[in-house]
Write an enzyme that holds these catalytic residues in place. Sequence first.
Site, PDB file in Angstrom:
ATOM      1  N   LYS A 221       0.842  -1.215   0.000  1.00 34.73           N
ATOM      2  CA  LYS A 221       0.000   0.000   0.000  1.00 34.73           C
ATOM      3  C   LYS A 221       0.875   1.262   0.000  1.00 34.73           C
ATOM      4  O   LYS A 221       0.634   2.215  -0.745  1.00 34.73           O
ATOM      5  CB  LYS A 221      -0.919  -0.046   1.226  1.00 34.73           C
ATOM      6  CG  LYS A 221      -1.391   1.278   1.759  1.00 34.73           C
ATOM      7  CD  LYS A 221      -2.516   1.859   0.942  1.00 34.73           C
ATOM      8  CE  LYS A 221      -2.920   3.227   1.459  1.00 34.73           C
ATOM      9  NZ  LYS A 221      -3.713   3.993   0.550  1.00 34.73           N
ATOM     10  N   CYS A 275      -3.765  10.526   1.051  1.00 32.84           N
ATOM     11  CA  CYS A 275      -2.819   9.400   1.135  1.00 32.84           C
ATOM     12  C   CYS A 275      -1.407   9.747   0.673  1.00 32.84           C
ATOM     13  O   CYS A 275      -0.429   9.454   1.346  1.00 32.84           O
ATOM     14  CB  CYS A 275      -3.339   8.234   0.297  1.00 32.84           C
ATOM     15  SG  CYS A 275      -4.798   7.482   1.027  1.00 32.84           S
TER      16      CYS A 275
HETATM   17  N1  LIG Z   1      -9.949   8.650   1.112  1.00 29.67           N
HETATM   18  C1  LIG Z   1      -9.064   8.019   0.409  1.00 29.67           C
HETATM   19  O1  LIG Z   1      -8.860   8.390  -0.706  1.00 29.67           O
HETATM   20  C2  LIG Z   1      -8.320   6.824   0.933  1.00 29.67           C
HETATM   21  C3  LIG Z   1      -7.738   5.970   0.004  1.00 29.67           C
HETATM   22  C4  LIG Z   1      -7.049   4.891   0.467  1.00 29.67           C
HETATM   23  C5  LIG Z   1      -6.925   4.675   1.829  1.00 29.67           C
HETATM   24  N2  LIG Z   1      -7.497   5.520   2.735  1.00 29.67           N
HETATM   25  C6  LIG Z   1      -7.358   5.231   4.163  1.00 29.67           C
HETATM   26  O2  LIG Z   1      -8.615   4.830   4.679  1.00 29.67           O
HETATM   27  C7  LIG Z   1      -8.758   5.276   6.028  1.00 29.67           C
HETATM   28  C8  LIG Z   1     -10.033   6.076   6.147  1.00 29.67           C
HETATM   29  O3  LIG Z   1      -9.899   7.235   5.360  1.00 29.67           O
HETATM   30  P1  LIG Z   1     -11.130   8.116   4.906  1.00 29.67           P
HETATM   31  O4  LIG Z   1     -10.646   8.932   3.778  1.00 29.67           O
HETATM   32  O5  LIG Z   1     -12.341   7.277   4.734  1.00 29.67           O
HETATM   33  O6  LIG Z   1     -11.315   9.032   6.196  1.00 29.67           O
HETATM   34  P2  LIG Z   1     -12.517  10.044   6.487  1.00 29.67           P
HETATM   35  O7  LIG Z   1     -11.935  11.111   7.324  1.00 29.67           O
HETATM   36  O8  LIG Z   1     -13.239  10.375   5.237  1.00 29.67           O
HETATM   37  O9  LIG Z   1     -13.529   9.173   7.370  1.00 29.67           O
HETATM   38  C9  LIG Z   1     -13.172   8.573   8.566  1.00 29.67           C
HETATM   39  C10 LIG Z   1     -14.368   8.571   9.499  1.00 29.67           C
HETATM   40  O10 LIG Z   1     -14.001   7.863  10.691  1.00 29.67           O
HETATM   41  C11 LIG Z   1     -14.666   8.472  11.782  1.00 29.67           C
HETATM   42  N3  LIG Z   1     -14.035   8.048  13.022  1.00 29.67           N
HETATM   43  C12 LIG Z   1     -12.923   8.517  13.631  1.00 29.67           C
HETATM   44  N4  LIG Z   1     -12.663   7.789  14.743  1.00 29.67           N
HETATM   45  C13 LIG Z   1     -13.616   6.851  14.826  1.00 29.67           C
HETATM   46  C14 LIG Z   1     -13.883   5.790  15.740  1.00 29.67           C
HETATM   47  N5  LIG Z   1     -13.077   5.550  16.780  1.00 29.67           N
HETATM   48  N6  LIG Z   1     -14.961   5.024  15.544  1.00 29.67           N
HETATM   49  C15 LIG Z   1     -15.775   5.241  14.488  1.00 29.67           C
HETATM   50  N7  LIG Z   1     -15.581   6.223  13.587  1.00 29.67           N
HETATM   51  C16 LIG Z   1     -14.500   7.005  13.763  1.00 29.67           C
HETATM   52  C17 LIG Z   1     -14.590   9.947  11.471  1.00 29.67           C
HETATM   53  O11 LIG Z   1     -15.585  10.660  12.185  1.00 29.67           O
HETATM   54  C18 LIG Z   1     -14.789   9.970   9.957  1.00 29.67           C
HETATM   55  O12 LIG Z   1     -16.142  10.192   9.605  1.00 29.67           O
HETATM   56  C19 LIG Z   1      -7.486   6.062   6.343  1.00 29.67           C
HETATM   57  O13 LIG Z   1      -6.570   5.243   7.016  1.00 29.67           O
HETATM   58  C20 LIG Z   1      -6.957   6.439   4.981  1.00 29.67           C
HETATM   59  O14 LIG Z   1      -5.575   6.604   5.008  1.00 29.67           O
HETATM   60  C21 LIG Z   1      -8.208   6.587   2.297  1.00 29.67           C
END
Ligand SMILES: NC(=O)c1ccc[n+]([C@@H]2O[C@H](COP(=O)([O-])OP(=O)(O)OC[C@H]3O[C@@H](n4cnc5c(N)ncnc54)[C@H](O)[C@@H]3O)[C@@H](O)[C@H]2O)c1
Length: 459
Positions: A221, A275
């Site tokens: 990743k 990311c």
């Molecule tokens: N968005 C992208 O493009 C992308 C792509 C690949 C990987 N990722 C990875 O995926 C993961 C999530 O990213 P995202 O973009 O969806 O984040 P995001 O910020 O859009 O959403 C995350 C959600 O998690 C919630 N949250 C925080 N703590 C929590 C808890 N303890 N219990 C329940 N909910 C909780 C937040 O309120 C938020 O709504 C990250 O690790 C990110 O690096 C994201």
Amino acid sequence: MKRILYEDLETALKAREAKIAVLGQGYIGLPTSLLMARAGFTVYGFDVNRNLIDELSRGETRLKQEKGIAELLDDLKERNYFPTEDLSELYESDVVLIAVPTPKGRDGPNLSMVLSALESALKVVRRGGLIVIESTLPPGTFYDLIIPTVESSGLEVGKDIYLAYCPERALPGKLLQELVQNFRIIGVVDEKSGILAKTLYESFVEGGIEIVDPLTAEMVKLVENSYRDVNIAFANEVARMCEVLGVDVRKVRELANKHPRVNMLIPGIGVGGSCLTKDPWFLFWASQERGYRPNLIKRARELNAEMPFHYAGILDELVRQLRGGRSGVIAVLGSTYKGDVPDPRESPVEPFVKELVKRGHAVKVYDPLVRSSFGGEYVPDISEAVKDADSIAFVTDHTEFKMLDLRKLRKAVKKDGPVILFDGRLLFEPEEAEEAGFIYISVGRPYTILERSLVTIED
Ligand SMILES: NC(=O)c1ccc[n+]([C@@H]2O[C@H](COP(=O)([O-])OP(=O)(O)OC[C@H]3O[C@@H](n4cnc5c(N)ncnc54)[C@H](O)[C@@H]3O)[C@@H](O)[C@H]2O)c1
């Protein structure tokens, strides 16, 4: 209490009868929940953000620009998909999937949200259930932190509980499509966890799945995003060299790419997204801690991060030169980090705008997809945004911008005097912009030569 066997869960997953809880309903958690709900599972979408859950409960999504999500939400809500902020609704889940943020701290990753979500997962997952982590993990985290945390709750991985890491690599703007079509890697330490996780993902993934050890999954990743970052940094480095050496990077790239083994990317004002801006650091820190300092990855990240400041500095200088030392009005076109992607997170436009504002310019920001303006003034109409401009800066490669008629754009500027078009994404040919009546400057072009041709207006 009934002891649920591994076979039961595999059967339930195959029959799509399992109860699934997804912790985190953001960019990744919501679409993944909806895809599993569409596949037939009962999915509880849990988030600690009450406003977000209220919106989802009303059938509203912040991801409405993502194709298909609003429709899936409308179709599945209260049928197979249940948004909730109440952890007790998740009790006895067969599967708990974690999709919470893993931000970058100052000197290391911030895993507090993943650990807090893991704690919640351990409370609600049934004995013999499966926990999947989708949140990005730095190399070594699964072995050093995740497994010990799970086992400290008295559950043995591979016997009492099943555990997998399935890193997410989908691109905002194409989330549903990529969540289904991308090739998946699943990291596990035991065979049964691998079979269960694969069965789960096979319910909606069409792009193929490979089971590996968790460390390999963590590395893959981060290597993918670091590869992109380093390659963009190379193009940016060439652009910076071209600026001081007096060559146009366009021509250099065009001709270099005619070589059968060269594929140089397009340089630009910087790199963004949640990311790409943090994953290389996760790789860097983890490797450095264990004795090897990957300087190439570090320098690439730094170079890409410097780009918006570099161009804000140049634009500041040129606008002031044009206006006898005074600051001016700068229309910034685009605020998302990537063309046609409705995501402004970690966009290089943010430091670009902030730097221009800091240097005293009035900055008007227009973006067709989002309203973020980073301290500038958001203007919802492009003609309005450029009306009083001394300079127009193209900083995101939206299709809408590539299609613009530059002559019409020049006419939309009502202010007297020369107007600088700064092309931060190499969207236009210099001749085309100059014929339209602009002073054209861009990434990777020797602006010092242009500087000499600028007309200075004295008060
Ligand atoms: N968005 C992208 O493009 C992308 C792509 C690949 C990987 N990722 C990875 O995926 C993961 C999530 O990213 P995202 O973009 O969806 O984040 P995001 O910020 O859009 O959403 C995350 C959600 O998690 C919630 N949250 C925080 N703590 C929590 C808890 N303890 N219990 C329940 N909910 C909780 C937040 O309120 C938020 O709504 C990250 O690790 C990110 O690096 C994201």
